[in-house]
Structure formats: structure tokens, C-alpha cells
Design a protein around this motif. Structure first.
Motif, PDB file in Angstrom:
ATOM      1  N   ARG A   1      25.091  29.318 -44.936  1.00 38.69           N
ATOM      2  CA  ARG A   1      24.111  30.159 -44.236  1.00 38.69           C
ATOM      3  C   ARG A   1      22.970  30.531 -45.174  1.00 38.69           C
ATOM      4  O   ARG A   1      21.795  30.482 -44.800  1.00 38.69           O
ATOM      5  CB  ARG A   1      24.821  31.407 -43.698  1.00 38.69           C
ATOM      6  CG  ARG A   1      23.911  32.512 -43.164  1.00 38.69           C
ATOM      7  CD  ARG A   1      23.190  32.095 -41.896  1.00 38.69           C
ATOM      8  NE  ARG A   1      22.632  33.207 -41.179  1.00 38.69           N
ATOM      9  CZ  ARG A   1      21.592  33.948 -41.586  1.00 38.69           C
ATOM     10  NH1 ARG A   1      21.009  33.689 -42.747  1.00 38.69           N
ATOM     11  NH2 ARG A   1      21.149  34.940 -40.845  1.00 38.69           N
ATOM     12  N   GLN A   2      23.293  30.881 -46.401  1.00 37.36           N
ATOM     13  CA  GLN A   2      22.262  31.201 -47.383  1.00 37.36           C
ATOM     14  C   GLN A   2      21.475  29.954 -47.789  1.00 37.36           C
ATOM     15  O   GLN A   2      20.277  30.038 -48.069  1.00 37.36           O
ATOM     16  CB  GLN A   2      22.893  31.855 -48.607  1.00 37.36           C
ATOM     17  CG  GLN A   2      23.381  33.272 -48.372  1.00 37.36           C
ATOM     18  CD  GLN A   2      22.270  34.173 -47.859  1.00 37.36           C
ATOM     19  OE1 GLN A   2      21.160  34.210 -48.408  1.00 37.36           O
ATOM     20  NE2 GLN A   2      22.542  34.893 -46.779  1.00 37.36           N
TER      21      GLN A   2
ATOM     22  N   ALA B   1      28.152  22.584 -41.992  1.00 39.63           N
ATOM     23  CA  ALA B   1      29.077  23.419 -42.764  1.00 39.63           C
ATOM     24  C   ALA B   1      29.222  24.811 -42.165  1.00 39.63           C
ATOM     25  O   ALA B   1      30.218  25.502 -42.412  1.00 39.63           O
ATOM     26  CB  ALA B   1      28.611  23.517 -44.214  1.00 39.63           C
ATOM     27  N   CYS B   2      28.246  25.234 -41.365  1.00 39.60           N
ATOM     28  CA  CYS B   2      28.325  26.531 -40.696  1.00 39.60           C
ATOM     29  C   CYS B   2      29.162  26.477 -39.429  1.00 39.60           C
ATOM     30  O   CYS B   2      29.351  27.506 -38.765  1.00 39.60           O
ATOM     31  CB  CYS B   2      26.923  27.030 -40.360  1.00 39.60           C
ATOM     32  SG  CYS B   2      25.990  27.651 -41.770  1.00 39.60           S
ATOM     33  N   GLY B   3      29.646  25.291 -39.065  1.00 32.00           N
ATOM     34  CA  GLY B   3      30.531  25.179 -37.918  1.00 32.00           C
ATOM     35  C   GLY B   3      29.942  24.513 -36.701  1.00 32.00           C
ATOM     36  O   GLY B   3      30.601  24.417 -35.663  1.00 32.00           O
ATOM     37  N   LEU B   4      28.686  24.035 -36.781  1.00 30.90           N
ATOM     38  CA  LEU B   4      28.085  23.349 -35.640  1.00 30.90           C
ATOM     39  C   LEU B   4      28.533  21.893 -35.621  1.00 30.90           C
ATOM     40  O   LEU B   4      28.743  21.288 -36.671  1.00 30.90           O
ATOM     41  CB  LEU B   4      26.557  23.407 -35.703  1.00 30.90           C
ATOM     42  CG  LEU B   4      25.872  24.669 -35.178  1.00 30.90           C
ATOM     43  CD1 LEU B   4      26.226  25.883 -36.020  1.00 30.90           C
ATOM     44  CD2 LEU B   4      24.366  24.477 -35.137  1.00 30.90           C
ATOM     45  N   ASP B   5      28.671  21.326 -34.409  1.00 31.05           N
ATOM     46  CA  ASP B   5      28.931  19.893 -34.331  1.00 31.05           C
ATOM     47  C   ASP B   5      27.606  19.155 -34.515  1.00 31.05           C
ATOM     48  O   ASP B   5      26.534  19.776 -34.629  1.00 31.05           O
ATOM     49  CB  ASP B   5      29.622  19.515 -33.019  1.00 31.05           C
ATOM     50  CG  ASP B   5      28.802  19.880 -31.781  1.00 31.05           C
ATOM     51  OD1 ASP B   5      27.559  19.941 -31.861  1.00 31.05           O
ATOM     52  OD2 ASP B   5      29.407  20.101 -30.714  1.00 31.05           O
TER      53      ASP B   5
ATOM     54  N   PRO C   1      27.554  29.954 -35.055  1.00 30.87           N
ATOM     55  CA  PRO C   1      28.658  30.719 -34.443  1.00 30.87           C
ATOM     56  C   PRO C   1      29.214  31.764 -35.389  1.00 30.87           C
ATOM     57  O   PRO C   1      29.309  31.538 -36.593  1.00 30.87           O
ATOM     58  CB  PRO C   1      29.706  29.629 -34.150  1.00 30.87           C
ATOM     59  CG  PRO C   1      29.372  28.503 -35.074  1.00 30.87           C
ATOM     60  CD  PRO C   1      27.885  28.544 -35.246  1.00 30.87           C
ATOM     61  N   ARG C   2      29.499  32.938 -34.847  1.00 26.63           N
ATOM     62  CA  ARG C   2      30.044  34.010 -35.660  1.00 26.63           C
ATOM     63  C   ARG C   2      31.527  33.771 -35.893  1.00 26.63           C
ATOM     64  O   ARG C   2      32.255  33.366 -34.985  1.00 26.63           O
ATOM     65  CB  ARG C   2      29.860  35.358 -34.963  1.00 26.63           C
ATOM     66  CG  ARG C   2      28.396  35.732 -34.822  1.00 26.63           C
ATOM     67  CD  ARG C   2      28.243  37.153 -34.318  1.00 26.63           C
ATOM     68  NE  ARG C   2      26.832  37.508 -34.254  1.00 26.63           N
ATOM     69  CZ  ARG C   2      26.239  37.943 -33.166  1.00 26.63           C
ATOM     70  NH1 ARG C   2      26.934  38.077 -32.064  1.00 26.63           N
ATOM     71  NH2 ARG C   2      24.956  38.240 -33.186  1.00 26.63           N
TER      72      ARG C   2
END
Length: 216
Positions: free
Chosen positions: A83-84, A130-134, A214-215
Motif C-alpha cells: 500500500r505504501q 500484493a494488496c489482494g486484487l486479482d 480491499p480492507r
């Protein structure tokens, strides 16, 4: 003009590098609309046909300029948190485009892009993943933030160009300052501090990322 392009009024030896140096000067001072093969030829005391022997057309010339600008970038140090990383990468891109406003016009005007910037696109997409998105959502997220970034810069460049030719406050600021507090009290409360998109890029960036990622 750069001595390597022309010296003491003599025609420079024509080369792709000489053409790029002149084209860079033209777009930096006149924008991409001022860039024509004829304008480059005139600056080099040459003919347009001679320019075409080194560069196929204006699009190829712009591609070479984009690639040249991208290749000169120094990659930023990236944090481990994805995220950063996204904040650092998008802020890096934004700041580089602020320093080279002509690039915004090229990128916003079509599908031209330099290969030397692909590392940045790769890093951004990997960070979204890496943040969880496909893969599909990572691509959509990239486009959303890219469109926001180009929009902010397009407005900033246009407003700066308009302001540079004015010796008075802008019409927008005059309008906001003169509103009737009785009819539009919220707008009136912003008089003198009217928010502009280019002043809060990072605020908008973080808001976009918060909505896209996504949180946990």
C-alpha cells in the motif's frame, strides 16, 4: 539553442540525437502542438525530407522523446508494504510529470508510451496484486488512478497557462469571492481558499487507494 545542435550559424550534422535535442526544446517551450517535422527542420537548417530519413513521423519522434525522458529517471526506493509502495510510485510519477508537463499532453492525447517506463507500470501492478486484487481488478485500479493523475495534471497545466497570461485574479476566484452567502453559504465559506485539484493530489490518491484496495 544547444551548441551541440547548432554552432555559429552553421547547419548541424544531422543525426537522430540532434533531431531529438531540437524536438525537446520545441515541446518544452511550445507544447506538442508546436512540434512538427518542418519546425524541427527549420531549426536545424535542413529540409523535412532529411528529417524523415532519421525519424519516420511525428509519432515516432514523440515516442523517442518519451523514452528518452523515462530512461533518465532515477528509480525511487520502495517500502516493503504494498500500500505504501503504491503511494510512493504514484507520487513519483506525478512529480516527474509536473517537472515535464509536455509529457502529460503526449500521454493524454493518444496511446503513445515509452518502453523505458514499463518498470514503473510493472511495479504498480505488482503492488496492486500484493494488496489482494486479482489481475482484472489490478488493471482496472491502475487505469483509475492513472486517469485521476492525468486529470489533475491536465487541469493544473491549463490553469497555470491561463494564469500566466493574466494580470488580475482568475474568473473562477472572482466568482467565488462574489457569491451571495445567503444563497450559497457553503461556497461563500471557501472564498479565498477555494480548493484546487493540484493542491490535494495525495489526498485524492489515498482516497482512491482506500476505495480500490480491499480492507483486511
Amino acid at each position: 539553442m544547444n551548441d551541440s545542435v547548432r554552432r555559429r550559424g552553421r547547419p548541424a550534422r544531422l543525426s537522430q540525437d540532434a533531431i531529438l535535442l531540437v524536438a525537446q526544446e520545441i515541446v518544452e517551450f511550445g507544447g506538442i502542438d508546436a512540434l512538427t517535422m518542418r519546425a524541427v527542420a527549420q531549426r536545424l537548417s535542413s529540409s523535412p525530407m532529411a528529417i524523415y530519413r532519421h525519424v519516420r513521423d511525428k509519432d515516432e519522434l514523440l515516442l523517442l522523446l518519451l523514452d528518452r525522458a523515462a530512461a533518465a529517471l532515477r528509480r525511487p526506493e520502495l517500502p516493503a508494504d504494498p500500500r505504501q509502495r503504491l503511494v510512493v510510485l504514484w507520487r513519483f510519477l506525478h512529480d516527474q510529470l509536473v517537472a515535464n508537463p509536455w509529457v502529460v499532453g503526449v500521454l493524454a492525447g493518444g496511446d503513445l508510451a515509452g518502453r523505458s517506463i514499463l518498470w514503473l507500470v510493472e511495479e504498480i501492478l505488482q503492488a496492486f496484486l500484493a494488496c489482494g486484487l486479482d489481475a482484472e481488478r489490478a488493471g482496472a485500479a491502475y487505469r483509475a488512478v492513472w486517469q485521476y493523475t492525468v486529470g489533475v495534471l491536465t487541469i493544473r497545466i491549463a490553469m497555470a497557462r491561463t494564469a500566466s497570461g493574466l494580470d488580475r485574479p482568475s474568473f473562477q476566484s472572482e466568482m467565488i469571492a462574489s457569491v451571495d452567502p445567503g444563497q450559497t453559504p457553503t461556497i461563500a465559506s471557501f472564498a479565498g481558499e477555494w480548493p484546487h485539484a493540484w493542491d490535494n493530489y495525495e489526498f485524492g490518491l489515498n482516497a482512491l487507494l482506500d476505495g480500490l484496495i480491499p480492507r483486511s
